[in-house]
Design an enzyme around this catalytic site. Sequence first.
Site, PDB file in Angstrom:
ATOM      1  N   ASP A 188      -5.591  -5.910   6.159  1.00 37.11           N
ATOM      2  CA  ASP A 188      -6.772  -5.249   5.611  1.00 37.11           C
ATOM      3  C   ASP A 188      -7.845  -6.295   5.318  1.00 37.11           C
ATOM      4  O   ASP A 188      -9.015  -6.157   5.687  1.00 37.11           O
ATOM      5  CB  ASP A 188      -6.350  -4.511   4.320  1.00 37.11           C
ATOM      6  CG  ASP A 188      -7.437  -3.611   3.768  1.00 37.11           C
ATOM      7  OD1 ASP A 188      -8.466  -3.414   4.456  1.00 37.11           O
ATOM      8  OD2 ASP A 188      -7.272  -3.095   2.644  1.00 37.11           O
TER       9      ASP A 188
ATOM     10  N   LYS B  98       3.201 -15.544   4.073  1.00 40.95           N
ATOM     11  CA  LYS B  98       3.021 -16.250   2.793  1.00 40.95           C
ATOM     12  C   LYS B  98       4.414 -16.560   2.250  1.00 40.95           C
ATOM     13  O   LYS B  98       4.766 -16.229   1.114  1.00 40.95           O
ATOM     14  CB  LYS B  98       2.208 -15.344   1.849  1.00 40.95           C
ATOM     15  CG  LYS B  98       1.810 -15.974   0.533  1.00 40.95           C
ATOM     16  CD  LYS B  98       0.716 -17.017   0.662  1.00 40.95           C
ATOM     17  CE  LYS B  98       0.452 -17.672  -0.687  1.00 40.95           C
ATOM     18  NZ  LYS B  98      -0.388 -18.883  -0.560  1.00 40.95           N
TER      19      LYS B  98
ATOM     20  N   TYR C  27       0.819  -1.219   0.000  1.00 40.00           N
ATOM     21  CA  TYR C  27       0.000   0.000   0.000  1.00 40.00           C
ATOM     22  C   TYR C  27       0.853   1.270   0.000  1.00 40.00           C
ATOM     23  O   TYR C  27       0.405   2.323  -0.412  1.00 40.00           O
ATOM     24  CB  TYR C  27      -0.943   0.032   1.212  1.00 40.00           C
ATOM     25  CG  TYR C  27      -2.052  -0.998   1.181  1.00 40.00           C
ATOM     26  CD1 TYR C  27      -2.081  -2.009   0.223  1.00 40.00           C
ATOM     27  CD2 TYR C  27      -3.085  -0.970   2.108  1.00 40.00           C
ATOM     28  CE1 TYR C  27      -3.087  -2.960   0.202  1.00 40.00           C
ATOM     29  CE2 TYR C  27      -4.106  -1.911   2.082  1.00 40.00           C
ATOM     30  CZ  TYR C  27      -4.095  -2.908   1.135  1.00 40.00           C
ATOM     31  OH  TYR C  27      -5.096  -3.844   1.116  1.00 40.00           O
TER      32      TYR C  27
ATOM     33  N   ASP D 144      -3.509 -17.803   3.626  1.00 32.24           N
ATOM     34  CA  ASP D 144      -4.693 -18.436   3.030  1.00 32.24           C
ATOM     35  C   ASP D 144      -5.316 -19.438   4.004  1.00 32.24           C
ATOM     36  O   ASP D 144      -6.543 -19.521   4.144  1.00 32.24           O
ATOM     37  CB  ASP D 144      -4.361 -19.076   1.670  1.00 32.24           C
ATOM     38  CG  ASP D 144      -2.968 -19.697   1.593  1.00 32.24           C
ATOM     39  OD1 ASP D 144      -2.164 -19.469   2.520  1.00 32.24           O
ATOM     40  OD2 ASP D 144      -2.683 -20.417   0.630  1.00 32.24           O
TER      41      ASP D 144
ATOM     42  N   ASP E 278     -11.387  -7.603   7.790  1.00 24.04           N
ATOM     43  CA  ASP E 278     -12.769  -7.543   7.301  1.00 24.04           C
ATOM     44  C   ASP E 278     -13.435  -8.912   7.455  1.00 24.04           C
ATOM     45  O   ASP E 278     -14.623  -9.009   7.756  1.00 24.04           O
ATOM     46  CB  ASP E 278     -12.820  -7.111   5.831  1.00 24.04           C
ATOM     47  CG  ASP E 278     -13.182  -5.635   5.677  1.00 24.04           C
ATOM     48  OD1 ASP E 278     -12.775  -4.840   6.553  1.00 24.04           O
ATOM     49  OD2 ASP E 278     -13.857  -5.264   4.697  1.00 24.04           O
TER      50      ASP E 278
END
Length: 369
Positions: free
Chosen positions: A252, A196, A146, A228, A256
């Site tokens: 992020d 990851k 980001y 994942d 959620d």
Amino acid sequence: MSSYKIALLDGDGIGPEIMAEAVKILNLLAERNKVSFELTHAPFGASAYFETGHPFPDSTKAICDEADAILKGPIGLSHQESQKIPVDMQPERGALLPLRRRYNTYANFRPVFLPKGLAHFSPLKPEIIGEGIDIMIIRELVGGLYFGEKETGINEDGRRYVKETLEYDEDQIKRIMKVAFQTAQKRKKVLHNIHKSNVLKSSVLWNEVCLEVGQDFPEVEVINILVDAAATYLCLNPGMFDVMVMENMFGDILSDQGGGILGSLGLMPSACIGPDKAYYEPSHGSAPDIAGQNVANPYSMIGSVAMMLEMSFNMDAEAKNLWQAMQSVFAKGYSTPDLSKPGGDVKLVSTSDFGDMVAAQLSSMPISS
Ligand code: NAD
């Protein structure tokens, strides 16, 4: 008597509606305690762009610079409405990321909390929820994809291309890891490190630094888990998590999902902490689909006030009272429509009713010092 300046960035969509409830609570807190809050509203986000030509105007920057803490509502527009704003002036790129960069708010705390008694809010089965959900997601907030270099153009073959860079240095990872280990140390002494590393080299360095920082926290057990797989386990067995640490984009997305397993993003407050300044905001967006209807859930915004009391103003006892006041409104069977299900027996209340009920409950509670 302590006195604090708070910058209030109402934001867009449901922002002003849920901010009004936070202000109600801040005024009550000032009445109940030996504290005064100087509250200053300042434009921020898409509304600021239309009002002043910039989503993070200099006047707002000056108010935030002066403030002891910042309370921020959600920003943003629907996808269609966003097209009316030039790409670099759109709220996240033009206001939110610059706010985070300005105050270097690298540590983002996102509690995902649902007591057993409110399991009916969740889309998960009660047997999956078990004794309740109580996770602290710690997200690195000012690095990674980001914040990396961005480049767009036409390549040698005449095709449009885009390049975005994911960058972390060891110091950036070290400081967020320290926060995560310290938090785990105070809680159940288990830290899930989300990565990851089977694909991303950034995760290889992330994990190395995690291991190094962990040497200073021998009591904390570290469990490494691929992002994942973590997404799956959040749905299948949320009780296995206590503190989770992850880089910016993973945080992020997974936070959620945290709102999803609780039943609504309206249950997601957050704290964004930097070395000198902190700001507090709901984790969710501006919910344009329900804006202006007085139906949004203000828990995320009032919860952000509770986090501000704890983390900026050293008012832990009142923060605890405030959390309890909100939970007790739910426990009495009331909620905003986001948490009601067809056939459920929730008594629906509006945004402002919910704020009034929390205020009434808080007023009835003794002030503990
Ligand atoms: P959103 O989080 O605004 O909404 C997703 C869903 O959750 C919607 O159905 C919405 O009604 C519901 N919801 C969210 N908060 C709620 C609340 N307090 N009470 C009840 N229901 C609630 O996500 P979106 O629709 O994808 O994004 C809308 C805008 O928000 C976009 O412009 C996006 O870029 C922006 N956004 C801003 C932030 C931020 O300010 N930090 C974060 C995420 C998204």
